[in-house]
Write a protein that holds these residues in place. Structure first.
Motif, short mmCIF file in Angstrom:
data_model
loop_
_atom_site.label_atom_id
_atom_site.label_comp_id
_atom_site.label_asym_id
_atom_site.label_seq_id
_atom_site.Cartn_x
_atom_site.Cartn_y
_atom_site.Cartn_z
N PRO A 1 -31.20 36.45 22.67
CA PRO A 1 -29.82 36.14 22.31
C PRO A 1 -29.04 37.28 21.65
N THR A 2 -29.66 38.42 21.47
CA THR A 2 -29.05 39.48 20.68
C THR A 2 -27.65 39.86 21.16
N TYR A 3 -27.52 40.05 22.45
CA TYR A 3 -26.24 40.50 23.01
C TYR A 3 -25.14 39.48 22.68
N THR A 4 -25.44 38.20 22.83
CA THR A 4 -24.44 37.17 22.57
C THR A 4 -24.18 37.04 21.07
N ILE A 5 -25.18 37.24 20.25
CA ILE A 5 -24.97 37.21 18.79
C ILE A 5 -23.93 38.26 18.39
N VAL A 6 -24.10 39.47 18.88
CA VAL A 6 -23.17 40.55 18.50
C VAL A 6 -21.78 40.27 19.09
N ALA A 7 -21.73 39.81 20.33
CA ALA A 7 -20.43 39.50 20.94
C ALA A 7 -19.68 38.44 20.13
N LEU A 8 -20.38 37.40 19.72
CA LEU A 8 -19.74 36.34 18.92
C LEU A 8 -19.28 36.87 17.56
N ALA A 9 -20.06 37.76 16.97
CA ALA A 9 -19.66 38.32 15.67
C ALA A 9 -18.38 39.14 15.81
N LEU A 10 -18.27 39.90 16.88
CA LEU A 10 -17.05 40.68 17.10
C LEU A 10 -15.86 39.76 17.35
N ARG A 11 -16.10 38.69 18.05
CA ARG A 11 -15.05 37.69 18.31
C ARG A 11 -14.59 37.06 17.00
#
Lengths: 508, 138
Positions: A486-496
């Motif tokens: 899930p790492t990629y989605t975790i970082v994407a959501l944090a930027l969002r």
């Protein structure tokens, strides 16, 4: 700036615009995205710059799940600046389109937005994670199946590449200087948040109560609080913050801590005996850029998942070495190999049979974990050295997950047979199958996203229901988790979320 | 290995088919597109694996004992979708096996996922071996 909270005086009150709790993938990404926004950010980390026994000892608790995962609570988290980036293998992939859908064969599935919402954030996350392939990924325009890997003519499976962070992005090392030199971000080490104190009406968070092993007690006051402590500890903190809302924050309907998911990893589920002379059985032409990928897997395509009610998963095939073959390949492998090669290479394709022995490939499955209400994390009666209730983690699965594994492998076997590329033996169907089920160390879902507080803890903006200034940046918000890291989605959501906070403060 | 397959031996082994449809049918079936010699050469290329195929076929027949009859297995293995034995048998076999995998007509032999037709072919080879109609080793 970096501050060691063990050096601060007890009773110190720190004020910031945004208080981010947890300095792992999500917390550091959020801080980096906000550091030039004009907002003052306090980034709190339980551990220090290096791992230490005290902080690691806080990870203990009770785990009730697959028996091979007894050290799960210690291996799926890391209390150090950089968080689990410190132990990350470097492999990740965005979620697939189908992972966002409300599938009628997967109860409680569905995200409150579609994949297009996160695409710009995946793009921004790629350089943070040192992933070089996203540009090509976008150009292909395909979210499901990265088809530069032109595999054989599968009709029901799609090859999917798992991206590689290279060199592996250790956030605590990579971004320490950026944060330390920032005028607007202060990193507070050895800052264990004991609870979030809500205002008497429960509509907002007033302050975070912090302690450490040096006995210092501190208070952090902020306009916004973001819990970015990983799926297990996000739930733990919200459950423990129960002075005003007795069941914990944003938990009016007993959803907090529930729908806990983690991917299962099933090794040696099947063996593939190839029957063609050249290349590996799944390679077509045009496979390139191997250097960009950790590896690739075969995943049932959307139509197959829909029509056969299957879960998302990935099958990875890797070569067994000689010593493993006799012990782990299925019986009759020689006989099946003889039949298959005899037919595939002579009758079916007209070419001469291969005279040299071919390797046997072993299949490992990476599986989706469906959201289940009774799969949960909760507070136990034992307390840690800082007086906090330790976690009890109850990982649960269901028949659908087991059946989907068997169906996937059978379908893949049919594909290889139809293409005259090989034959498969399914070990997982054997009553004597003993390969362990491992969890991926990807806890998710414990503060899931849903428009309604009856079904979720946070809304589509990752804001806690009913608590105006509390947000969550973690895989804990995932309603479903696909099968990938899930790492990629975790970082994407944090930027969002960073963009949301900037807009909220008129700083977009 | 020497090729001891002769036209006579091939006919003898495939004489099993004649029990179903008569010797004339056999000749028509296998000569429609190929000479016997070509056919023998093709079978010869499968022969290095015939022992393995036979062992697998025996396991299949243990699980499907009702099919332990060459007269039953030959049309099940080589007939087209209309039930006729005609054309090139290997091409038909190819087509049927791929169709099996496409449509899910599969069978598990000790965990191996195989086309039902492959299993039947193996069973036929096993029966021929056991009746001495296929020579191994050559």
């Amino acid at each position: 700036m970096l501050v060691d909270c063990r050096q601060l005086e007890s009773g110190t009150v720190v004020r910031a615009d945004v208080c981010v709790i947890g300095a792992g993938f999500a917390g550091v990404s959020l801080a980096l995205a906000l550091k030039d926004s004009g907002l003052r950010v306090a980034l709190l980390e339980s551990g220090g710059l290096e791992t230490d026994e005290n902080a690691s000892g806080l990870l203990d608790g009770t785990f009730d799940g697959p028996h091979r995962n007894k050290s799960y609570l210690q291996t799926s988290r890391s209390r150090v600046f950089g968080g689990t980036s410190d132990i990350w293998t470097g492999t990740c992939r965005p979620l697939d389109e189908i992972d966002y859908e409300a599938r009628d064969w997967v109860p409680d599935s569905g995200w409150p937005f579609g994949p297009e919402e996160l695409i710009p954030y995946y793009q921004r996350a790629a350089p943070l994670l040192k992933i070089r392939t996203f540009k090509t990924y976008r150009r292909e325009g395909a979210l499901v199946g990265y088809n530069r890997l032109a595999g054989p003519d599968f009709t029901r499976f799609v090859p999917k590449a798992l991206f590689r962070s290279h060199p592996v992005a250790r956030f605590g090392v990579l971004y320490r200087d950026d944060l330390e030199s920032s005028e607007r971000v202060t990193v507070y080490l050895h800052a264990n948040v004991l609870e979030l104190l809500a205002y008497p009406d429960g509509a907002g968070i007033e302050e975070a109560v912090v302690s450490n092993f040096a006995g210092r007690e501190l208070r952090f006051k902020a306009q916004e609080f973001v819990v970015a402590a990983g799926a297990l500890d996000c739930a733990r903190l919200l459950l423990a913050s129960n002075q005003v809302q007795k069941a914990g924050l944003a938990n009016d309907f007993d959803v907090l801590g529930r729908y806990y998911m983690d991917h299962t990893r099933l090794p040696r589920t099947a063996q593939l005996v190839p029957t063609q002379e050249k290349r590996r059985p799944w390679e077509g032409t045009g496979a390139d850029a191997v250097r960009y990928y950790s590896y690739y897997v075969f995943s049932p395509n959307r139509e197959a998942q829909r029509s056969l009610k299957m879960l998302n998963c990935g099958v990875r095939l890797s070569e067994l070495d000689r010593e493993e073959i006799a012990a782990k390949a299925g019986g009759l492998s020689q006989e099946v190999g003889g039949l298959a090669r005899g037919l595939d290479q002579t009758v079916l394709s007209g070419s001469r049979p291969a005279r040299r022995s071919k390797p046997i490939y072993s299949a490992k499955l990476y599986n989706e974990h469906v959201p289940l209400h009774h799969s949960r994390v909760r507070l136990g009666s034992e307390r840690d050295p800082l007086g906090q209730q330790r976690l009890v983690v109850e990982w649960r699965s269901n028949e659908q997950m087991d059946e989907s594994v068997g169906r996937t492998l059978e379908l893949l076997a049919m594909e290889f047979g139809r293409l005259a590329r090989g034959r498969m033996h399914l070990s997982v169907a054997d009553p004597l199958y003993t390969a362990p089920c491992y969890l991926g160390a990807h806890p998710m879902g414990t503060t899931r996203m849903h428009p309604s507080p009856k079904k979720g803890v946070v809304d589509a903006d990752c804001k806690a229901h009913g608590v105006n200034n509390l947000f969550v940046a973690s895989s804990s918000v995932f309603p479903t988790g696909g099968f990938v890291n899930p790492t990629y989605t975790i970082v994407a959501l944090a930027l969002r979320l960073a963009d949301f906070l900037k807009r909220k403060h008129g700083l977009a | 290995m020497s090729n001891t397959w002769t036209r006579r031996k091939m006919l003898a082994s495939l004489g099993l088919v004649s029990a179903v449809g008569g010797a004339g049918l056999t000749l028509r079936y296998f000569t429609h597109e190929r000479d016997y010699e070509e056919w023998v050469v093709e079978v010869d290329e499968v022969l290095p694996h015939v022992k393995d195929i036979s062992a697998l076929g025996r396991r299949y027949l243990e699980q499907a004992p009702g099919e332990s009859d060459p007269e039953l297995l030959i049309p099940l293995t080589f007939a087209d979708e209309d039930g006729n034995l005609r054309g090139n048998p290997w091409k038909q076999l190819d087509k049927t096996i791929r169709l099996d995998y496409s449509t899910g007509n599969i069978f598990r032999v000790d965990g191996w996922v195989l086309s039902r037709t492959e299993c039947r072919f193996s069973g036929l080879v096993a029966l021929m071996m056991e009746r001495g109609e296929l020579q191994w080793p050559r």
